[in-house]
Structure formats: C-alpha cells, structure tokens
Design a protein around this motif. Structure first.
Motif, PDB file in Angstrom:
ATOM      1  N   SER A 362       0.830  -1.210   0.000  1.00  0.00           N
ATOM      2  CA  SER A 362       0.000   0.000   0.000  1.00  0.00           C
ATOM      3  C   SER A 362       0.861   1.255   0.000  1.00  0.00           C
ATOM      4  N   THR A 363       2.003   1.200   0.687  1.00  0.00           N
ATOM      5  CA  THR A 363       2.910   2.351   0.714  1.00  0.00           C
ATOM      6  C   THR A 363       3.390   2.693  -0.690  1.00  0.00           C
ATOM      7  N   LEU A 364       3.744   1.682  -1.478  1.00  0.00           N
ATOM      8  CA  LEU A 364       4.192   1.916  -2.851  1.00  0.00           C
ATOM      9  C   LEU A 364       3.078   2.535  -3.684  1.00  0.00           C
ATOM     10  N   LEU A 365       1.854   2.002  -3.562  1.00  0.00           N
ATOM     11  CA  LEU A 365       0.737   2.558  -4.322  1.00  0.00           C
ATOM     12  C   LEU A 365       0.466   4.012  -3.943  1.00  0.00           C
ATOM     13  N   LYS A 366       0.564   4.320  -2.660  1.00  0.00           N
ATOM     14  CA  LYS A 366       0.344   5.703  -2.215  1.00  0.00           C
ATOM     15  C   LYS A 366       1.374   6.651  -2.819  1.00  0.00           C
ATOM     16  N   MET A 367       2.652   6.211  -2.884  1.00  0.00           N
ATOM     17  CA  MET A 367       3.690   7.078  -3.456  1.00  0.00           C
ATOM     18  C   MET A 367       3.503   7.214  -4.962  1.00  0.00           C
ATOM     19  N   MET A 368       3.092   6.155  -5.645  1.00  0.00           N
ATOM     20  CA  MET A 368       2.787   6.251  -7.075  1.00  0.00           C
ATOM     21  C   MET A 368       1.636   7.213  -7.330  1.00  0.00           C
ATOM     22  N   ALA A 369       0.639   7.186  -6.432  1.00  0.00           N
ATOM     23  CA  ALA A 369      -0.548   8.036  -6.589  1.00  0.00           C
ATOM     24  C   ALA A 369      -0.313   9.469  -6.133  1.00  0.00           C
ATOM     25  N   GLY A 370       0.846   9.728  -5.497  1.00  0.00           N
ATOM     26  CA  GLY A 370       1.167  11.077  -5.062  1.00  0.00           C
ATOM     27  C   GLY A 370       0.535  11.505  -3.760  1.00  0.00           C
ATOM     28  N   LEU A 462      -5.282   3.435 -13.546  1.00  0.00           N
ATOM     29  CA  LEU A 462      -6.029   3.096 -12.336  1.00  0.00           C
ATOM     30  C   LEU A 462      -5.074   2.464 -11.327  1.00  0.00           C
ATOM     31  N   ILE A 463      -5.033   3.037 -10.121  1.00  0.00           N
ATOM     32  CA  ILE A 463      -4.272   2.454  -9.011  1.00  0.00           C
ATOM     33  C   ILE A 463      -5.285   2.066  -7.944  1.00  0.00           C
ATOM     34  N   LEU A 464      -5.432   0.770  -7.716  1.00  0.00           N
ATOM     35  CA  LEU A 464      -6.494   0.245  -6.856  1.00  0.00           C
ATOM     36  C   LEU A 464      -5.907  -0.552  -5.708  1.00  0.00           C
ATOM     37  N   ASP A 465      -6.225  -0.156  -4.484  1.00  0.00           N
ATOM     38  CA  ASP A 465      -5.748  -0.860  -3.298  1.00  0.00           C
ATOM     39  C   ASP A 465      -6.910  -1.633  -2.681  1.00  0.00           C
ATOM     40  N   GLU A 466      -6.906  -2.941  -2.845  1.00  0.00           N
ATOM     41  CA  GLU A 466      -7.953  -3.840  -2.344  1.00  0.00           C
ATOM     42  C   GLU A 466      -9.349  -3.419  -2.802  1.00  0.00           C
TER      43      GLU A 466
END
Length: 541
Positions: A362-370, A462-466
C-alpha cells in the motif's frame, strides 16, 4: 447437529424465510450464499440463539459450543494482543485465570490452604486435559498465520486499526476450537498470505464450519455443501461453489424450458378457443379446452439473475511510460520499507503488487498516486497520464446526507438520469436502492459507490488498493468484466485470487527479507514458477 424445521422469519413487511428447512451435520463445511438482504446474517444469529424464528423449530444439542465471528467486533482494548486472543479460548482460558489466582493463594499460605490445594489439583488436571499449557503456543501460531509478528504480541490490542482488531477477534474464535464455527465474511480484512493460511486451517478443522465468503476460491476449496437463501426459500446443494453455480444454471435452464413449453401450449390452446368460440359445431371442444386450461397448474416464470453492465468510456491514450519510480526510499522510524526501488510501468500493463504484511504494498501505491511523499527518490507519472486512485479511505469522501443517485449526480453533473441509474445498477444498486442515503450504507455498498465514481471518470491509469473488499461475488464479477475491457494501465493490490488470475499480466513481488522481483507474466504463471500460493506447512488446529 442443528436442524431448521419449517422456519418462518420476517422483519416488518420484509419476509426472509417461509417454511424453511435444512440441517447442519457434524463435520460439514457449509457455504451460506444469497443476495444482500436475503437473511444470511439472520441465519447465523438464529443458529447462535441470538434470535428466534417467528414460527417453526430450530433444534440444537444442549452441549454444543459455538464460535461466531461477525463483522462488528466491538471495542477491544486494555489487554495485549496475545492475552486478548487467549481470553477467547472459553473454559480453558477461565481455568488459566483461576489457576493463576490459586497459585498466588498457595504462595500466601493462608488459613484455607487445604481447600486451595484441593481446588488447585482439580483445576490443574482439567486445565491440562484441555491443553492449557499449550494454549499460548497455539495462540501465537494462529496469530502468526493471521499476519502478526512476535514483536506485536505484547502490544495493547487497543492500538490496532479496525481491520487488525478483526484479525484478533478471528484468532480468539479459532483458538477456542468450538464444535461449530460460524464465520461471517472472515476474509474481508485479510491479505492473501493470511487467507491461504486460513483456508488450510478450515480444511483441517475437525469441527463443523458454516461460512459466508465472497472469495470464490475459498468456497471451492473449503466447503462441500452450499445452502442458498433466495426469495424466502432455503435450498441445499451438495458440492463446492462451482458445483452449485453449475447446478443452479442447469436448474434455471430446465425451468426456463418448462415455462416456455407451457407458454407455447397455452398460446396454442388460447388461439383454438379464440378461433372457434363462436362456432356451434366446435362448442363442446372449446368448453373442454377451457376446462382443461382451468385445471392446469401454471409454471411460474423462472427467476433470472440479471447482471447489469455499464459501458465505461474508453480512456484517452497516455505516453508509453506511465509510472516511473527511481531510487525510491521510504522508512517508518527504523523500519525501512523501500530502499533504492526503481521500476517503470508501461502503457497497457496490469501490475499486481503482492507480498507479505509489512512489505510495503500500500505504501508503494500511495507514493505512485502522489498521496505519500518518499524519503528519497521519486515516483512520477508520464506524459498525458490521468490518474484514478482507489483505497479504503476513498469512501470517506462520500457525502452522508446524499442518496446514491445524488452522489453520482454531484460527481457527474453532465450525465442524464438514465446513465447514472445504469452506472448504479452496474455496481449493485437497483430500483429504490439508488435512493438510499450514503450514511446508512454498509462498507461494501460505500465501496461500490466510490468505485462507480472512479470508473465513470475513465482515467488512463487506475491504481487500486484492495478494490474487492466487501464486494459480493456478483458485483465483483461485474467489476472484473469492466476492468478486463479497460484499455488503460492498471496497478493493484488484491487478496482475491480470482481477481488476480483474471487481470494481472505482471506480478511485482515485495518482501521484507528479499529485494523486489518482477514476474513478466500472469498470476497463474507466477504461482507455477514460485509455488507461492500453496501454504507451506500443515496447520495445527
């Protein structure tokens, strides 16, 4: 073991069951299925004795232990994670508390020493028979399986998030080893590794398991009987979820054919009656056929499960390099989650980000999403990239006083009512459901509204977390179809194997103990090359 006989239940004007009968036998693993609001949770509460039927009988043995995992776990706090888990073990936990008290009284050597010694012997013998001296070790094994590490065991359970408290509540019930496990959506807050562990635990469990679950893979691998609740009826199918779907489809086809045959016959007879009713020579035949039609038992029109679909707008084309991560570093205190991570996501790729708890998915997705700044390095979007980001906190942006339809209209003011109703229908909101206020929606329903808004925007990334958390099987199937036809770039974290299998063409594996590794292939190819999906050892229950 448990038998429902002619059970009726209704709330106000809503009828849940009419003369429903089924039984739960020792050692069975049962999947309870049905549309939202059909009464699955009510069945659980009636099995547990929390509710009684309006009519009919529920038979259960007097000495039957039940463990009931439900979505509302209450406010756990004041004990360590390990102590809270052990406290759920029932009689053996109570004996452990009494044993500790008796030990203290023995050391105090009071006037009642003889009575204390006698009681100590009784309690110790029973405690040992119930496996009390292995209790903490078993609790730790279960907690490890559900994603906890040794360093957390003595932390106050009150410091955990809601999702992690749910894991503790589940661990308590599994540790108690009841005759019957009642599990209401036990995988909602688990990651894939914990789901795999739980799957093996339930397969090895010696007691009876009754569960609802939106994870089709677990239903296929664990349960051997499906109990369906639909339209006031309860029906049992012997087999796993795939068998149930096949049997239901065959039955629907048979009913459809039977209905069509009768409709054709009725139409033919009606045409004859209409044609010859005024002719005296045919009067006897006409009257005979009218009487025949009056006596025929009409076949009810078959229920048809309609999966509404929404044609999402195609996204605009982005540049070739969609996300570029260079030398990324992120740490929380002394714990380094990512260090010098570099990767490039290209247009049209579908990345499944996988890994154990704490690996930084989730940390990686958050950084990708800004939405989260790295400590060093960068995560940047490419040319002409429009981002759509979904995480659990996305639901917090919904307005409580608005209806579902109003929320969608506020997000897409240029869309007409028909478009918005079709959009709502694609995510399971049919007819009057679109008028429900956001504040009364369940977590799953809020997730569906947030996903509908996101896909309406047609971003090309699209960046989707769960995204499948809380979604029922039908809604999840619709989401997978929509994403399968999506022509943009997809990066997602999911614990749902069906979702992973359907969508991923790249798998990024993150690990606490090893560097990241990218598998340039599907999820099935990843499993085949690593063997990661199967639990590595037998689970002790």
């Amino acid at each position: 073991m448990i038998a429902f006989s002619d059970v009726c239940k209704q709330y106000g004007g809503q009828i849940l069951f009419v003369d429903a009968s089924f039984q739960i036998n020792p050692g069975e693993r049962i999947g309870l299925v049905g549309p939202n609001g059909a009464g699955k949770s009510t069945i659980f509460r009636m099995i547990a004795g929390d509710e009684e039927p309006d009519d009919g009988v529920i038979e259960r043995p007097r000495r039957l232990s039940l463990g009931f995992f439900r979505q509302d776990v209450g406010d756990l706090k004041g004990r360590s994670i390990l102590a809270e888990t052990v406290a759920g073990a029932g009689e053996v936990a109570e004996l452990g508390v009494e044993l500790a008290d008796l030990t203290a009284r023995l050391e105090a050597a009071g006037d009642d020493l003889d009575d204390v010694v006698m009681r100590f012997g009784e309690v110790q013998a029973r405690y040992q028979d119930l496996g009390g001296y292995e209790l903490e070790a078993r609790a730790q094994t279960i907690l490890h399986g559900l994603g906890f590490v040794d360093a957390q065991m003595h932390n106050d359970v009150g410091t955990l998030s809601g999702g992690w408290k749910m894991r503790v509540a589940l661990a308590r019930i599994l540790l108690s080893r009841p005759d019957v496990l009642l599990l209401d959506e036990p995988t909602n807050y688990l990651d894939l590794e914990s789901i795999l562990w739980l799957e093996q635990f339930l397969r090895d469990y010696p007691g009876t398991v009754v569960m609802t679950c939106h994870d089709k893979d677990i239903m296929n691998r664990v349960v051997g009987k499906i109990v369906e609740i639909d339209g006031g009826e309860i029906r049992a199918f012997t087999g796993n979820y795939d068998f149930y779907e096949k049997a239901r489809a065959e039955e629907a086809a048979r009913r459809e054919a039977e209905f069509s045959r009768q409709q054709a016959m009725l139409a033919k007879e009606s045409r004859f009656i209409e044609r010859f009713k005024a002719q005296a020579a045919k009067a006897a035949q006409v009257q005979s056929r009218i009487k025949k039609l009056d006596k025929i038992e009409k076949v009810e029109p078959p229920k048809r499960l309609v999966e509404k679909r929404y044609e999402f707008r195609p996204p605009a084309r982005s540049g070739d390099d969609v996300v570029k991560v260079v030398g990324l570093r992120k740490a929380y205190g002394s714990r380094v989650v990512h260090d010098k991570l570099s990767l490039t996501v290209q247009r049209g790729e579908r990345w499944a980000v996988m890994g154990e708890n704490g690996a930084g998915k989730s940390t990686l997705l958050k950084m990708m999403a800004g939405v989260l700044e790295p400590d060093a390095g960068s995560a940047s979007l490419g040319a002409a990239v429009s981002l759509g980001y979904y995480a659990q906190h996305t639901m917090d942006g919904l307005t409580g006083d608005r209806s579902v339809l109003d929320e969608l209209a506020a997000h897409a003011p240029a869309a007409n009512q028909g478009t918005l109703r079709n959009l709502a229908g694609a995510f399971g909101f049919h007819d009057d459901d679109v008028q429900k206020p956001i504040r009364v929606l369940s977590g799953g329903e809020r997730a569906r509204v947030a996903l509908a808004k996101l896909l309406y925007d047609a971003p090309n990334l699209l960046i989707l977390d769960e995204p499948t958390n809380h979604l029922d099987i039908v809604t999840k199937r619709g989401l997978m179809k929509a994403l399968d036809e999506y022509t943009g770039t997809l990066i997602f974290v999911s614990h749902d194997r069906q979702f992973l299998r359907s969508l991923a063409n790249r798998v990024l594996e993150l690990s606490i103990a090893a560097p990241p590794h990218l598998y340039p292939g599907t999820y099935d190819e990843y499993v085949s090359s690593t063997g990661r999906e199967a639990p590595g050892m037998r689970v002790e229950v």
